[in-house]
Design a protein around this motif. Structure first.
Motif, PDB file in Angstrom:
ATOM      1  N   GLY A 112       0.810  -1.219   0.000  1.00 13.14           N
ATOM      2  CA  GLY A 112       0.000   0.000   0.000  1.00 13.14           C
ATOM      3  C   GLY A 112       0.834   1.255   0.000  1.00 13.14           C
ATOM      4  N   ILE A 113       1.907   1.250   0.799  1.00 15.75           N
ATOM      5  CA  ILE A 113       2.791   2.420   0.856  1.00 15.75           C
ATOM      6  C   ILE A 113       3.495   2.638  -0.479  1.00 15.75           C
ATOM      7  N   LEU A 114       3.961   1.545  -1.100  1.00 14.61           N
ATOM      8  CA  LEU A 114       4.598   1.652  -2.417  1.00 14.61           C
ATOM      9  C   LEU A 114       3.645   2.246  -3.446  1.00 14.61           C
ATOM     10  N   ALA A 115       2.410   1.714  -3.464  1.00 12.98           N
ATOM     11  CA  ALA A 115       1.426   2.195  -4.432  1.00 12.98           C
ATOM     12  C   ALA A 115       1.085   3.665  -4.202  1.00 12.98           C
ATOM     13  N   ALA A 116       0.952   4.061  -2.931  1.00 10.81           N
ATOM     14  CA  ALA A 116       0.607   5.448  -2.615  1.00 10.81           C
ATOM     15  C   ALA A 116       1.780   6.400  -2.903  1.00 10.81           C
ATOM     16  N   LYS A 117       2.988   5.953  -2.545  1.00  9.00           N
ATOM     17  CA  LYS A 117       4.172   6.804  -2.712  1.00  9.00           C
ATOM     18  C   LYS A 117       4.475   7.078  -4.177  1.00  9.00           C
ATOM     19  N   PHE A 118       4.385   6.039  -5.003  1.00 13.10           N
ATOM     20  CA  PHE A 118       4.791   6.176  -6.399  1.00 13.10           C
ATOM     21  C   PHE A 118       3.626   6.459  -7.353  1.00 13.10           C
ATOM     22  N   LYS A 119       2.426   6.650  -6.803  1.00 15.23           N
ATOM     23  CA  LYS A 119       1.282   6.914  -7.687  1.00 15.23           C
ATOM     24  C   LYS A 119       1.466   8.173  -8.535  1.00 15.23           C
ATOM     25  N   PRO A 120       1.856   9.324  -7.951  1.00 15.54           N
ATOM     26  CA  PRO A 120       2.045  10.520  -8.783  1.00 15.54           C
ATOM     27  C   PRO A 120       3.130  10.343  -9.840  1.00 15.54           C
ATOM     28  N   GLU A 121       4.261   9.710  -9.441  1.00 19.83           N
ATOM     29  CA  GLU A 121       5.343   9.490 -10.399  1.00 19.83           C
ATOM     30  C   GLU A 121       4.917   8.526 -11.507  1.00 19.83           C
ATOM     31  N   THR A 122       4.150   7.511 -11.130  1.00 18.48           N
ATOM     32  CA  THR A 122       3.664   6.549 -12.116  1.00 18.48           C
ATOM     33  C   THR A 122       2.758   7.223 -13.135  1.00 18.48           C
ATOM     34  N   ASN A 213      -7.212   4.058 -11.151  1.00 17.57           N
ATOM     35  CA  ASN A 213      -8.209   3.296 -10.397  1.00 17.57           C
ATOM     36  C   ASN A 213      -7.628   1.999  -9.849  1.00 17.57           C
ATOM     37  N   HIS A 214      -6.789   1.341 -10.653  1.00 15.41           N
ATOM     38  CA  HIS A 214      -6.156   0.103 -10.198  1.00 15.41           C
ATOM     39  C   HIS A 214      -5.240   0.358  -9.004  1.00 15.41           C
ATOM     40  N   LEU A 215      -4.498   1.452  -9.061  1.00 20.54           N
ATOM     41  CA  LEU A 215      -3.621   1.796  -7.934  1.00 20.54           C
ATOM     42  C   LEU A 215      -4.437   2.113  -6.687  1.00 20.54           C
ATOM     43  N   ASP A 216      -5.580   2.784  -6.865  1.00 21.62           N
ATOM     44  CA  ASP A 216      -6.458   3.092  -5.730  1.00 21.62           C
ATOM     45  C   ASP A 216      -6.994   1.805  -5.090  1.00 21.62           C
ATOM     46  N   ILE A 217      -7.303   0.812  -5.925  1.00 21.62           N
ATOM     47  CA  ILE A 217      -7.780  -0.477  -5.409  1.00 21.62           C
ATOM     48  C   ILE A 217      -6.687  -1.149  -4.577  1.00 21.62           C
ATOM     49  N   VAL A 218      -5.446  -1.103  -5.080  1.00 21.16           N
ATOM     50  CA  VAL A 218      -4.311  -1.690  -4.344  1.00 21.16           C
ATOM     51  C   VAL A 218      -4.157  -1.002  -2.990  1.00 21.16           C
ATOM     52  N   ILE A 219      -4.214   0.327  -2.986  1.00 20.53           N
ATOM     53  CA  ILE A 219      -4.064   1.082  -1.738  1.00 20.53           C
ATOM     54  C   ILE A 219      -5.208   0.773  -0.780  1.00 20.53           C
ATOM     55  N   GLY A 220      -6.440   0.760  -1.309  1.00 19.41           N
ATOM     56  CA  GLY A 220      -7.607   0.483  -0.473  1.00 19.41           C
ATOM     57  C   GLY A 220      -7.581  -0.900   0.140  1.00 19.41           C
ATOM     58  N   LEU A 221      -7.196  -1.906  -0.664  1.00 21.09           N
ATOM     59  CA  LEU A 221      -7.096  -3.275  -0.150  1.00 21.09           C
ATOM     60  C   LEU A 221      -6.024  -3.387   0.926  1.00 21.09           C
ATOM     61  N   SER A 222      -4.889  -2.748   0.675  1.00 20.28           N
ATOM     62  CA  SER A 222      -3.748  -2.859   1.587  1.00 20.28           C
ATOM     63  C   SER A 222      -4.070  -2.336   2.970  1.00 20.28           C
ATOM     64  N   PHE A 223      -4.714  -1.176   3.039  1.00 20.84           N
ATOM     65  CA  PHE A 223      -4.996  -0.554   4.331  1.00 20.84           C
ATOM     66  C   PHE A 223      -6.370  -0.943   4.883  1.00 20.84           C
ATOM     67  N   GLY A 224      -7.322  -1.211   3.996  1.00 19.74           N
ATOM     68  CA  GLY A 224      -8.684  -1.504   4.441  1.00 19.74           C
ATOM     69  C   GLY A 224      -8.818  -2.833   5.165  1.00 19.74           C
ATOM     70  N   LEU A 225      -8.084  -3.856   4.703  1.00 21.76           N
ATOM     71  CA  LEU A 225      -8.186  -5.185   5.316  1.00 21.76           C
ATOM     72  C   LEU A 225      -7.226  -5.372   6.485  1.00 21.76           C
ATOM     73  N   ALA A 226      -6.408  -4.367   6.752  1.00 22.96           N
ATOM     74  CA  ALA A 226      -5.442  -4.477   7.858  1.00 22.96           C
ATOM     75  C   ALA A 226      -6.148  -4.656   9.202  1.00 22.96           C
ATOM     76  N   ALA A 227      -7.318  -4.001   9.360  1.00 23.12           N
ATOM     77  CA  ALA A 227      -8.050  -4.079  10.632  1.00 23.12           C
ATOM     78  C   ALA A 227      -8.484  -5.511  10.922  1.00 23.12           C
TER      79      ALA A 227
END
Length: 246
Positions: A112-122, A213-227
């Motif tokens: 999730g951190i990778l996807a969020a960090k590199f989203k703008p650069e990607t 949208n795909h990157l947003d799904i990766v970020i959402g899955l990574s942090f959303g299911l952590a709980a």
């Protein structure tokens, strides 16, 4: 000697802990299947491949997806350990379940951190790559033909034409691509090019929106299911300690 009422309360507490860990393990299994299926879908989808050719940043985004695939597969396996450990009161399995969930949580958060960090650069790298790829639409070499074939299919599916400058990107190859750019009836979504109606929208924003949208799904899955995973770790450790006290 302990009071019978206290024994009953203790047994009830242990039963609650054992039976609360089983559904959590089942939910963990479902979460693992969900992560695995969505990550594979993103990795395999045609429009999700747009970041592949986006240099190092594209590699980072797909590293996140690959990591989620690994997380999903491991989560499914670890859920079986959690179910078995809770039903059989096996401390070894419960400990493995706890350690496995902890490692999965670390991998998931990393993805999730990778996807969020590199989203703008990607997104910036993808935009630059698409501008370079637009030149292939007017070429006649083998590389150009392969890309053109992919674009024809994409244009038909998403009702767009060209990458940057619309139908003009195709140059002398426009006649071959016309059917995929053809607008069935005059409307606000159509413009005329060489006297024929074609789609007004270019494919660049469509591809960029899809990758985003795909990157947003990766970020959402990574942090959303952590709980859910943290909850599973807590209950497995409580049950582990309860079994030890018996």
């Amino acid at each position: 000697m302990a009071h019978p009422y206290m024994k009953t309360r203790t047994l009830q507490g242990q039963w609650v802990l054992e039976n609360s860990d089983v559904p959590l393990s089942k939910h963990g299994k479902l979460c693992g299947i969900l992560i695995l299926s969505i990550a594979i879908w993103i990795r395999a989808s045609k429009d999700g491949q747009g970041a592949i050719s986006s240099g190092d940043n594209g590699a980072h985004s797909h590293s996140s997806v690959n990591m989620l695939i690994a997380v999903g597969a491991i989560t499914v396996v670890m859920s079986f350990l959690g179910c078995y450990g809770a039903l059989k009161e096996n401390r070894c399995m419960l400990l493995l379940f706890f350690i496995g969930l902890f490692l999965i949580l670390l991998m998931q958060l990393t993805a999730g951190i990778l996807a969020a960090k590199f989203k703008p650069e990607t997104e910036r790298a993808l935009k630059a790559t698409l501008r370079e790829s637009a030149q292939l639409l007017s070429q006649t070499n083998e590389e150009g033909r392969k890309f053109q074939k992919t674009m024809v299919t994409f244009q038909k599916e998403f009702k767009c034409c060209g990458l940057i400058s619309g139908a003009a990107d195709w140059g002398r190859n426009f006649e071959e691509a016309y059917e995929s750019c053809k607008c069935s009836s005059p409307s606000d979504s159509c413009i005329t090019y060489t006297g024929r109606y074609v789609y007004k929208q270019t494919c660049e924003p469509v591809i960029r929106a899809s990758v985003s949208n795909h990157l947003d799904i990766v970020i959402g899955l990574s942090f959303g299911l952590a709980a859910v995973e943290v909850l599973g770790m807590v209950f497995s450790m409580i049950l582990f300690c309860q079994i030890e006290k018996r």
